[in-house]
Write an enzyme that holds these catalytic residues in place. Structure first.
Site, PDB file in Angstrom:
ATOM      1  N   THR A  35       0.890  -0.930   0.424  1.00  0.00           N
ATOM      2  CA  THR A  35       0.172   0.490  -0.300  1.00  0.00           C
ATOM      3  C   THR A  35       0.613   1.098  -0.022  1.00  0.00           C
ATOM      4  OG1 THR A  35       0.034   0.578   2.459  1.00  0.00           O
ATOM      5  CG2 THR A  35      -1.611  -1.076   1.344  1.00  0.00           C
ATOM      6  N   CYS A  39       2.614   2.935   9.710  1.00  0.00           N
ATOM      7  CA  CYS A  39       1.934   3.501  10.709  1.00  0.00           C
ATOM      8  C   CYS A  39       2.650   2.973  11.997  1.00  0.00           C
ATOM      9  CB  CYS A  39       1.002   1.581  10.440  1.00  0.00           C
ATOM     10  SG  CYS A  39       0.074   1.614   9.006  1.00  0.00           S
ATOM     11  N   CYS A  43      -1.955   0.779  15.210  1.00  0.00           N
ATOM     12  CA  CYS A  43      -2.928   0.924  14.195  1.00  0.00           C
ATOM     13  C   CYS A  43      -3.795  -0.548  14.254  1.00  0.00           C
ATOM     14  CB  CYS A  43      -2.173   1.508  12.466  1.00  0.00           C
ATOM     15  SG  CYS A  43      -2.968   1.743  11.587  1.00  0.00           S
ATOM     16  N   ARG A  46      -6.746  -2.706   9.090  1.00  0.00           N
ATOM     17  CA  ARG A  46      -6.471  -4.390   9.919  1.00  0.00           C
ATOM     18  C   ARG A  46      -5.113  -4.237   9.105  1.00  0.00           C
ATOM     19  NH1 ARG A  46      -9.766  -7.456   4.137  1.00  0.00           N
ATOM     20  NH2 ARG A  46      -8.473  -5.987   2.917  1.00  0.00           N
ATOM     21  N   ARG A  68       4.426   6.960   2.944  1.00  0.00           N
ATOM     22  CA  ARG A  68       4.743   7.896   3.135  1.00  0.00           C
ATOM     23  C   ARG A  68       3.497   7.154   4.492  1.00  0.00           C
ATOM     24  NH1 ARG A  68       1.047   5.302  -0.907  1.00  0.00           N
ATOM     25  NH2 ARG A  68      -1.327   5.543  -0.341  1.00  0.00           N
ATOM     26  N   CYS A  70       0.253   6.848   7.276  1.00  0.00           N
ATOM     27  CA  CYS A  70      -0.869   6.580   7.558  1.00  0.00           C
ATOM     28  C   CYS A  70      -2.276   7.649   7.791  1.00  0.00           C
ATOM     29  CB  CYS A  70      -0.908   5.030   8.448  1.00  0.00           C
ATOM     30  SG  CYS A  70      -2.916   4.934   8.848  1.00  0.00           S
ATOM     31  N   CYS A  73      -3.893   6.381  11.753  1.00  0.00           N
ATOM     32  CA  CYS A  73      -3.353   6.443  12.703  1.00  0.00           C
ATOM     33  C   CYS A  73      -2.347   7.165  13.269  1.00  0.00           C
ATOM     34  CB  CYS A  73      -2.305   4.954  13.063  1.00  0.00           C
ATOM     35  SG  CYS A  73      -0.696   4.768  12.026  1.00  0.00           S
TER      36      CYS A  73
END
Length: 352
Positions: A35, A39, A43, A46, A68, A70, A73
């Site tokens: 993705t 995080c 976090c 999922r 980058r 999240c 969170c």
């Protein structure tokens, strides 16, 4: 010297992610390669597949890998919070007089009410309590270094004797001049009792239990070489009986009066230890993170080893991140026996 753990390995980090361990926030970030985001360990999103995860020391390292933050969170805020608390701590440490809440908040870059909550969340104590602990250590050092208590008052950063004596009574459990004399004029009473773990010695000032040991009274004489160390007699019977009850049943809750002192960090660690439920354990790294010092794993282990009242403050519930026992001031064999007594069904394999 207690053994302590090294930094969390990747499996330890993954375990923290699966548990959404808030105590691990700030000690690393989790990068999800599929993705392109990173995080906090806690976090709520999922969980990704393990093979798609890479761990980074901080947000800067993750961004260098083209990830980058999240938006859910907001992992970079953890680093900002830690930096703000660190700035406030540095201000307290270098200030001659305790700074106001507004001054500390300005240094950290937050509004006072938000900073107060943040500081307590990350350190386990309020800003004022931390400042008092810092000044108390200066007080102890000044009392030892100065021949006259009056000189110690101003060297410790007090504006006059009144507040000094008030705080000294609260923190030292004895008069300032007595502390300076290594306990001279103070009486510390002790009593011994048989337990299933062996003979135990309970020592107390007028304020509460200051030592619990399965050894001799040598440590008392080292800490207070000029104090009157004497048998407690019948007046200590109830206090000793309550302490023995905790020794025999390590999971028992208690409200025994304690007269223990340490650095601000040590006292924060001891408070966290007292919050761990019976039958559970927490890693040294997690303890350090909970008091706002995620990189101070070794210091957290040392603080556990410096605990003057083992079992009453349950440092036996601290462990390494890999699940192994770590160290214990009373020895690993004793730690294993205490844990087995406390929660026999949950401690299997901890010492394998």
């Amino acid at each position: 010297m207690p053994e302590t753990e090294a930094s969390l390995d990747d499996e330890g980090r993954w375990d923290a992610v699966l548990r959404r361990d808030r105590a691990a926030d700030g000690s690393f970030v989790t990068g999800v390669l599929t993705t392109g985001i990173y995080c906090r360990p806690s976090c709520a999103a999922r969980h990704p597949k393990r093979e798609n995860v890479r761990f980074f020391a901080d947000g800067a390292a993750a961004r260098a890998a083209d990830l980058r933050p999240c938006l859910r969170c907001k992992p970079d805020e953890v680093a900002r919070d830690a930096e703000g608390v660190a700035k406030a701590v540095a201000l307290i440490d270098r200030a001659e007089m305790p700074p106001t809440l507004e001054e500390m908040a300005a240094e950290a870059g937050y509004a006072p009410h938000h900073f107060h909550r943040l500081f307590r969340k990350r350190t386990g104590v309020t800003p004022a309590a931390y400042a008092r602990a810092v000044r108390a250590k200066r007080m102890e050092a000044a009392l030892k270094e100065n021949e006259r208590v009056t000189d110690a008052i101003y060297d410790a950063g007090f504006s006059g004797p009144g507040r000094f004596y008030e705080e000294a009574d609260q923190r030292l459990g004895m008069a300032p001049s007595t502390w300076r004399r290594g306990g001279g004029g103070e009486t510390i009473r002790w009593a011994s009792a048989d337990t299933s773990f062996g003979p135990v010695i309970v020592a107390a000032t007028a304020r509460g239990i200051c030592r619990l040991t399965f050894g001799g009274i040598e440590q008392l004489r080292q800490d207070f070489p000029h104090a009157a160390i004497e048998p407690g007699g019948a007046e200590m019977a109830d206090l000793v009986a309550q302490a023995v009850a905790v020794v025999e049943e390590p999971g028992r809750a208690h409200d025994l009066p304690l007269d223990v002192r340490g650095t601000a960090f040590q006292e924060a660690i001891w408070r966290e230890l007292s919050q761990i439920p019976a039958g559970e354990s927490v890693s040294y790294a997690a303890l350090a993170a909970r008091v706002g010092k995620p990189g101070a794993t070794r210091a957290a282990g040392t603080a556990c080893g410096a605990n003057p009242v083992p079992l009453l403050i349950p440092c036996h519930r601290a462990r390494r991140s890999d699940g192994s026992a770590g160290g214990y001031a009373l020895g690993l064999e004793m730690k294993a026996r205490i844990l087995a007594r406390e929660a026999p069904d949950t401690q299997r394999g901890l010492f394998d």
